[in-house]
Write an enzyme that holds these catalytic residues in place. Structure first.
Site, mmCIF file in Angstrom:
data_model
loop_
_atom_site.group_PDB
_atom_site.id
_atom_site.type_symbol
_atom_site.label_atom_id
_atom_site.label_comp_id
_atom_site.label_asym_id
_atom_site.label_seq_id
_atom_site.Cartn_x
_atom_site.Cartn_y
_atom_site.Cartn_z
ATOM 1 N N SER A 66 49.584 -8.471 99.276
ATOM 2 C CA SER A 66 48.380 -9.300 99.390
ATOM 3 C C SER A 66 48.314 -9.751 100.835
ATOM 4 O O SER A 66 49.212 -10.438 101.327
ATOM 5 C CB SER A 66 48.462 -10.514 98.476
ATOM 6 O OG SER A 66 47.490 -11.470 98.850
ATOM 7 N N ARG A 67 47.263 -9.346 101.533
ATOM 8 C CA ARG A 67 47.191 -9.657 102.957
ATOM 9 C C ARG A 67 46.891 -11.136 103.195
ATOM 10 O O ARG A 67 47.076 -11.649 104.284
ATOM 11 C CB ARG A 67 46.124 -8.790 103.631
ATOM 12 C CG ARG A 67 46.412 -7.301 103.505
ATOM 13 C CD ARG A 67 45.480 -6.464 104.328
ATOM 14 N NE ARG A 67 45.355 -5.124 103.768
ATOM 15 C CZ ARG A 67 44.780 -4.092 104.404
ATOM 16 N NH1 ARG A 67 44.272 -4.259 105.590
ATOM 17 N NH2 ARG A 67 44.704 -2.918 103.822
ATOM 18 N N VAL A 68 46.407 -11.804 102.167
ATOM 19 C CA VAL A 68 46.181 -13.249 102.316
ATOM 20 C C VAL A 68 47.511 -13.967 102.166
ATOM 21 O O VAL A 68 47.775 -14.955 102.835
ATOM 22 C CB VAL A 68 45.154 -13.731 101.269
ATOM 23 C CG1 VAL A 68 45.068 -15.245 101.240
ATOM 24 C CG2 VAL A 68 43.799 -13.134 101.567
#
Lengths: 507, 123
Positions: free
Chosen positions: A371-373
């Site tokens: 998850s890039r967040v």
């Protein structure tokens, strides 16, 4: 009922005003396979809604290709009634769907019409017509994704956290549980009381009608249908409706997002969407590119997924989270459409067939999922307990080859393997049983801080269930409620949790 | 390459205006259509030629579609509503039920037939 119909018709007839005027008109010169070529309508705009006047009534179509002398239009219904020579009128407006608050709990088609047999949706006064194609919010009107969207799946919420306003791809072969992950996320929105309610839109693209019916039944039975809209373009629909369905879902989501609400949209699945778009483009004689997809196949998905956003307070503060689903063939994530969508989204949840067959369900490959967040979208409580989880599992995977030789290993390696097996077993979860995050936090805390060292692999599930029941019964106020409402595990809460776990394990 | 009726019509008019005689131009047009397998489009080509000619003289191609055979007075009144260079044609279409539909240059229409009113009412 017939009296009401007569009343409605009587009002329409009495209120009819005759206003003869010249209108732009065209004529169908070629029709077949859901595509009509129309001569005339020189002032038509791209994506304009057209009405083809057939013998059996008006058939809607969209102006898709604007050529020098003709318009290539896609017919939004069964095209059998359309014939060469039929007149075509423009409407002057792009295709839009009627949306109102009453659309929650309903099943609709890609054109916004009722598909659940419960009659019309809302009233004329309460309905807003939302365009299917709309520019994505610009950079200035967005803000960072910070609020978590809890899926209820322990592996995801702990290690691949999703935030409200994020795009997270769910990718895997057929039968690996992609739809199950999406549905559990919808069901879990009932459990996340500490945050604003998330409205959900499930877009079924090219699914079997029996499967859509099962999904609706499951949501209704769990009480989740009250805050969910299902947009259905089943497998037997014409390709134009399969193409439009995700845009209809996005339009419905934007209606609620513009009102400051948080919305989740699931596109199940975009592989079928890409196939439908390929079919339409080839019928319109557009040049085929790689794998016969048209050259703008990337733009098709990028403009759809870019509409997901977290708006700033000046624009209402609403959010639109997208969970697109892509089906791979034989685990090939490097194929054309999967790589396209992976590069667009803010991370992916990769479901592997081998894990599924081993009984690890949900079959999330934690190593390949991201998850890039990241932890920006995690509560502080979850961040505290889950920080070590990914590392422990990574170490376990490295040692996995030695599992069969466990008796020949040193104590610390055996301990790591045992811990990894425990955590793997703990992360398994039955379908349709999402777990609230305020239950996941103490469970993971117990596992990662040695409170479950003595628990055998076969006892892990029952230990977890008993622990949750114990905390619900005796420690709702001092442990679970603070975590649920504040999202944090303070020093005081942690001490209470430690004491509770000691007492529970002794018993 | 697909040659449209408008292409054939434009080429035919250009050939005539360059001084080629009508008979030779007609003969070559027919052989050109046959050569490209577009013989079945001859009627459409003729319609296009008529349209281009009318437009070149500042007129419009008008189609009057009557639901029933009109009286001579009605036909004359409607025909005189248009200019001397306009090309007016009329047909009878019973599916209009009553009234008349007027189409100009296949691009604009004025539908005052009963079928048109019913369509507007219920859609």
């Amino acid at each position: 009922m017939s009296y009401e119909i007569i009343e409605k018709l009587q009002r329409e007839i009495a209120g009819y005003t005759d206003d003869p005027a010249f209108h732009q008109v065209g004529m169908v010169v070629e029709v077949g396979d859901g595509i009509a070529r129309i001569k005339g309508l020189t002032k038509a705009v791209s994506q304009e809604l057209l009405h083809i006047q057939t013998k059996s009534g008006d058939v809607p179509a969209i102006a898709f290709s604007l050529e020098e002398e003709f318009i290539g239009a896609i017919i939004l219904a069964r095209g059998e009634g359309v014939a060469v020579g039929d007149r075509v009128r423009g409407t002057g407006r792009v295709l839009s769907v009627p949306v109102c608050d009453e659309i929650l709990g309903r099943v609709v088609t890609a054109l916004g019409e009722s598909a659940d047999g419960k009659g019309t949706i809302g009233t004329e006064a309460s309905t807003t017509y939302c365009p299917l194609e709309r520019p994505a919010p610009d950079v200035v009107s967005r803000e960072s994704v910070r609020m978590p969207l809890h899926t209820g799946i322990k592996a995801v919420d702990a290690m691949i956290p999703i935030g409200r306003g994020q795009r997270e791809l769910i990718i895997g072969d057929r039968g690996t549980g992609k739809t199950a992950v999406a549905l559990d996320t919808i069901l879990n929105q009932m459990n996340d009381k500490g945050r604003p309610q998330v409205y959900c839109v499930y877009v079924a693209i090219g699914q079997k009608q029996s499967k859509v019916a099962q999904i609706v039944h499951k949501l209704r039975k769990a009480g989740a249908l009250e805050y969910t809209t299902v947009v259905s373009a089943p497998a037997g629909s014409p390709a134009p409706l399969l193409y439009l369905a995700p845009f209809a879902g996005a339009a419905i989501a934007e209606y609620f997002m513009d009102k400051g609400k948080d919305v989740l949209v699931i596109y199940d699945d975009l592989s079928k969407h890409a196939d439908a778009y390929r079919e339409i483009s080839l019928l319109l004689r557009r040049s085929p590119g790689r794998e016969a997809y048209p050259g703008d196949i990337f733009y098709l998905h990028s403009r759809l997924l870019e509409r997901a956003a977290k708006l700033d307070k000046a624009h209402g503060g609403g959010s639109f989270t997208a969970l697109p689903i892509i089906e791979t063939k034989l685990g090939d994530v490097a194929a054309y459409i999967p790589t396209n969508v992976i590069s667009i989204t803010d991370g992916q949840i990769y479901l592997e067939s081998s894990l599924f067959n081993q009984g690890i369900r949900p079959a999330v490959n934690v190593g390949l999922s991201v998850s890039r967040v990241g932890s920006s979208a995690q509560t502080k409580a979850m961040k505290k307990v889950a920080g070590k989880l990914r590392l422990e599992l990574a170490q376990f995977r490295e040692l996995a080859a030695f599992v069969q030789f466990a008796s020949d290993l040193d104590a610390s390696t055996r301990a790591k393997i045992a811990r990894g097996e425990l955590l793997t077993e703990l992360l398994k979860q039955p379908d349709g049983a999402p777990q609230a995050f305020y239950h996941t936090v103490p469970v993971l805390y117990a596992a990662l801080n040695g409170y479950m060292e003595h628990v055998a692999k076969s006892e892990v599930r029952s230990f977890e269930t008993r622990l949750i029941d114990y905390l619900d019964a005796h420690h709702r106020a001092d442990i679970l409620k603070p975590i649920e409402t504040t999202g944090e595990m303070t020093e005081e809460t942690e001490q209470s949790l430690k004491a509770a776990l000691l007492k529970f394990t002794k018993e | 390459m697909i040659y449209r009726p408008s292409h054939y019509a434009a080429a035919f008019r250009n050939a005539l205006s360059s001084g080629v005689s009508f008979e030779i131009a007609k003969k070559n047009l027919l052989s050109s259509l046959e050569k490209r397998g577009d013989g079945h489009r001859f009627r459409q080509v003729v319609q296009e030629i008529e349209r281009l000619e009318t437009r070149a003289h500042g007129g419009q191609c008008v189609t009057l579609e009557f639901a029933h055979e009109p009286t001579q007075d009605a036909r004359t009144a409607l025909t005189h509503a248009f200019g001397p260079h306009d090309r007016v044609s009329s047909t009878v279409r019973s599916d209009l039920i009553a009234g008349v539909r007027i189409t100009i240059d296949d691009e604009r229409e004025l539908d005052i037939s009963l079928a048109g009113k019913l369509r507007a009412l219920f859609h």
